[in-house]
Design an enzyme around this catalytic site. Structure first.
Site, PDB file in Angstrom:
ATOM      1  N   ASN A 131       0.833  -1.211   0.000  1.00 21.92           N
ATOM      2  CA  ASN A 131       0.000   0.000   0.000  1.00 21.92           C
ATOM      3  C   ASN A 131       0.865   1.257   0.000  1.00 21.92           C
ATOM      4  O   ASN A 131       1.992   1.265   0.493  1.00 21.92           O
ATOM      5  CB  ASN A 131      -0.979   0.000   1.181  1.00 21.92           C
ATOM      6  CG  ASN A 131      -0.300  -0.113   2.535  1.00 21.92           C
ATOM      7  OD1 ASN A 131       0.678  -0.831   2.698  1.00 21.92           O
ATOM      8  ND2 ASN A 131      -0.819   0.613   3.518  1.00 21.92           N
ATOM      9  N   MET A 132       0.302   2.332  -0.573  1.00 22.89           N
ATOM     10  CA  MET A 132       1.004   3.617  -0.653  1.00 22.89           C
ATOM     11  C   MET A 132       0.040   4.733  -0.291  1.00 22.89           C
ATOM     12  O   MET A 132      -1.077   4.785  -0.820  1.00 22.89           O
ATOM     13  CB  MET A 132       1.522   3.863  -2.080  1.00 22.89           C
ATOM     14  CG  MET A 132       2.528   2.843  -2.571  1.00 22.89           C
ATOM     15  SD  MET A 132       2.999   3.160  -4.301  1.00 22.89           S
ATOM     16  CE  MET A 132       4.108   4.542  -4.117  1.00 22.89           C
ATOM     17  N   GLU A 133       0.469   5.616   0.605  1.00 23.61           N
ATOM     18  CA  GLU A 133      -0.350   6.772   1.006  1.00 23.61           C
ATOM     19  C   GLU A 133       0.448   8.042   0.741  1.00 23.61           C
ATOM     20  O   GLU A 133       1.669   8.026   0.824  1.00 23.61           O
ATOM     21  CB  GLU A 133      -0.684   6.672   2.500  1.00 23.61           C
ATOM     22  CG  GLU A 133      -1.488   5.424   2.840  1.00 23.61           C
ATOM     23  CD  GLU A 133      -1.502   5.108   4.336  1.00 23.61           C
ATOM     24  OE1 GLU A 133      -0.874   5.850   5.120  1.00 23.61           O
ATOM     25  OE2 GLU A 133      -2.140   4.113   4.707  1.00 23.61           O
ATOM     26  N   HIS A 162      -3.852   0.610  -2.762  1.00 20.06           N
ATOM     27  CA  HIS A 162      -3.929  -0.569  -1.893  1.00 20.06           C
ATOM     28  C   HIS A 162      -2.922  -1.626  -2.375  1.00 20.06           C
ATOM     29  O   HIS A 162      -2.548  -1.642  -3.543  1.00 20.06           O
ATOM     30  CB  HIS A 162      -5.346  -1.146  -1.898  1.00 20.06           C
ATOM     31  CG  HIS A 162      -6.360  -0.236  -1.265  1.00 20.06           C
ATOM     32  ND1 HIS A 162      -7.428  -0.686  -0.536  1.00 20.06           N
ATOM     33  CD2 HIS A 162      -6.446   1.128  -1.238  1.00 20.06           C
ATOM     34  CE1 HIS A 162      -8.130   0.334  -0.095  1.00 20.06           C
ATOM     35  NE2 HIS A 162      -7.566   1.443  -0.508  1.00 20.06           N
ATOM     36  N   GLU A 170      -3.143  -4.772  -3.056  1.00 19.19           N
ATOM     37  CA  GLU A 170      -3.580  -5.636  -4.163  1.00 19.19           C
ATOM     38  C   GLU A 170      -3.453  -4.884  -5.487  1.00 19.19           C
ATOM     39  O   GLU A 170      -3.000  -5.431  -6.494  1.00 19.19           O
ATOM     40  CB  GLU A 170      -5.044  -6.071  -3.975  1.00 19.19           C
ATOM     41  CG  GLU A 170      -5.292  -6.919  -2.745  1.00 19.19           C
ATOM     42  CD  GLU A 170      -5.614  -6.094  -1.489  1.00 19.19           C
ATOM     43  OE1 GLU A 170      -5.066  -4.979  -1.336  1.00 19.19           O
ATOM     44  OE2 GLU A 170      -6.415  -6.579  -0.675  1.00 19.19           O
ATOM     45  N   CYS A 189     -10.172  -5.535   1.040  1.00 22.13           N
ATOM     46  CA  CYS A 189     -11.311  -4.628   1.282  1.00 22.13           C
ATOM     47  C   CYS A 189     -12.252  -4.682   0.073  1.00 22.13           C
ATOM     48  O   CYS A 189     -11.913  -5.205  -0.985  1.00 22.13           O
ATOM     49  CB  CYS A 189     -10.806  -3.212   1.526  1.00 22.13           C
ATOM     50  SG  CYS A 189     -10.268  -2.352   0.032  1.00 22.13           S
ATOM     51  N   CYS A 199     -10.861  -3.331  -3.226  1.00 24.87           N
ATOM     52  CA  CYS A 199      -9.929  -4.216  -3.935  1.00 24.87           C
ATOM     53  C   CYS A 199     -10.636  -5.419  -4.554  1.00 24.87           C
ATOM     54  O   CYS A 199     -10.231  -5.890  -5.613  1.00 24.87           O
ATOM     55  CB  CYS A 199      -8.822  -4.696  -3.000  1.00 24.87           C
ATOM     56  SG  CYS A 199      -7.664  -3.387  -2.623  1.00 24.87           S
TER      57      CYS A 199
HETATM   58 ZN   LIG Z   1      -8.018  -2.733  -0.513  1.00 23.92          ZN
END
Ligand SMILES: [Zn+2]
Length: 294
Positions: free
Chosen positions: A89-91, A102, A104, A129, A132
């Protein structure tokens, strides 16, 4: 070995460490393993495909950039070729959460950008989630995609997404990871523009036909491209910038060292990636951002 793997390395069993070291020990490890490398690792570690994918999850999660949630998600996508692709994941601070990637999406896009034609399975350290599950339903693997989690039985996307809405409800045009070439051209002899155009030509936008691609160049002159990945339900669509940032992060690049970025999209597209691209790149400290249209 890249610094991001140092902290987690001691948690890998000695036998697997020995098998992985020839690959992950290299500073230029691209966060993917070829089918040949996977076979060699399986032989020396005595792991099967699934045990190996599960064991790699802490290393893929170590690629996570999560300055907001501090929640580190890792994924491993296995292609039909036998290659394994890391995802995390990357924010991004300073821009809306909609720009978040996300794990995936990261692993799938990583595989796509390496030219993988179809995925067999995805292994994740947390349950996928809803966003995804919908994103994965765009793949040409369909709901037969195998989904693995630690301490869970083998399930498919169909189990995680019953009564699914997907591409088949709308069109019979190409699915995500199908090979396409939209054939757009631009008579501009600029390496970065041509790289962005090539990405746009392989983008997936069967619902809006608003194809787009991007090329990023870092301080060392390395180029990373990303393609737009549209979704039948629209919202889990992945912008081209996010795809390029996934590729850059997985390759060990620094997303805060982008010197120049070129977005390439259709002049008469129904939608434009420009505003979101510009604001996210600005938040990442990139000051030279250009848009070219075909
Ligand atoms: Zn997700």
């Amino acid at each position: 070995m890249q610094a991001r793997f140092h902290a987690i390395w001691s948690e890998i069993t000695p036998k697997l460490q020995k098998a992985l070291l020839p690959y992950i020990g290299n500073d230029d490890f691209p966060a993917m393993l070829t089918a040949e490398q996977v076979e060699s690792i399986k032989q020396s570690s005595e792991f099967d495909d699934q045990a190996l994918a599960l064991a790699l999850l802490p290393l893929s999660a170590a690629c996570s950039l999560a300055p907001i949630s501090h929640f580190y998600v890792g994924a491993i996508a296995r292609g039909e070729s036998g290659n394994l692709y890391f995802g995390a994941n990357m924010e991004f601070t300073g821009v809306p959460l909609q720009q978040t990637v996300h794990a995936e999406q990261s692993a799938i896009t990583h595989a796509w950008l390496h030219g993988e034609k179809k995925l067999v399975s995805i292994t994740i350290n947390y349950s996928p989630c809803g966003h995804c599950r919908q994103f994965m339903n765009e793949l040409n693997s369909g709901t037969q995609l195998e989904v693995y989690l630690p301490n869970r039985p083998r399930l498919t996307l169909a189990d995680y997404l019953p009564e699914a809405f997907g591409p088949g409800d709308l069109t019979d045009t190409p699915l995500l990871l199908d090979t396409v070439n939209h054939g757009y051209q631009l008579a501009i002899s600029d390496e970065l523009v041509q790289a962005g155009l090539a990405a746009a030509n392989r983008s997936h936008a069967p619902y809006s036909q608003s194809h787009s691609g991007i090329a990023l160049q870092d301080e060392q002159g390395k180029i990373y491209t990303g393609r737009y990945a549209e979704n039948a339900a629209f919202n889990p669509s992945l912008p081209p910038l996010q795809a390029a940032l996934i590729f850059m992060n997985m390759a060990g690049g620094n997303c805060q060292s982008i010197k120049r970025a070129v977005l390439v999209e259709g002049e008469n597209n129904h939608l434009s990636q420009w505003n979101a691209t510009e604001s996210t790149l600005t938040a990442l400290g990139c000051t030279k951002i250009q848009r070219y249209t075909f």
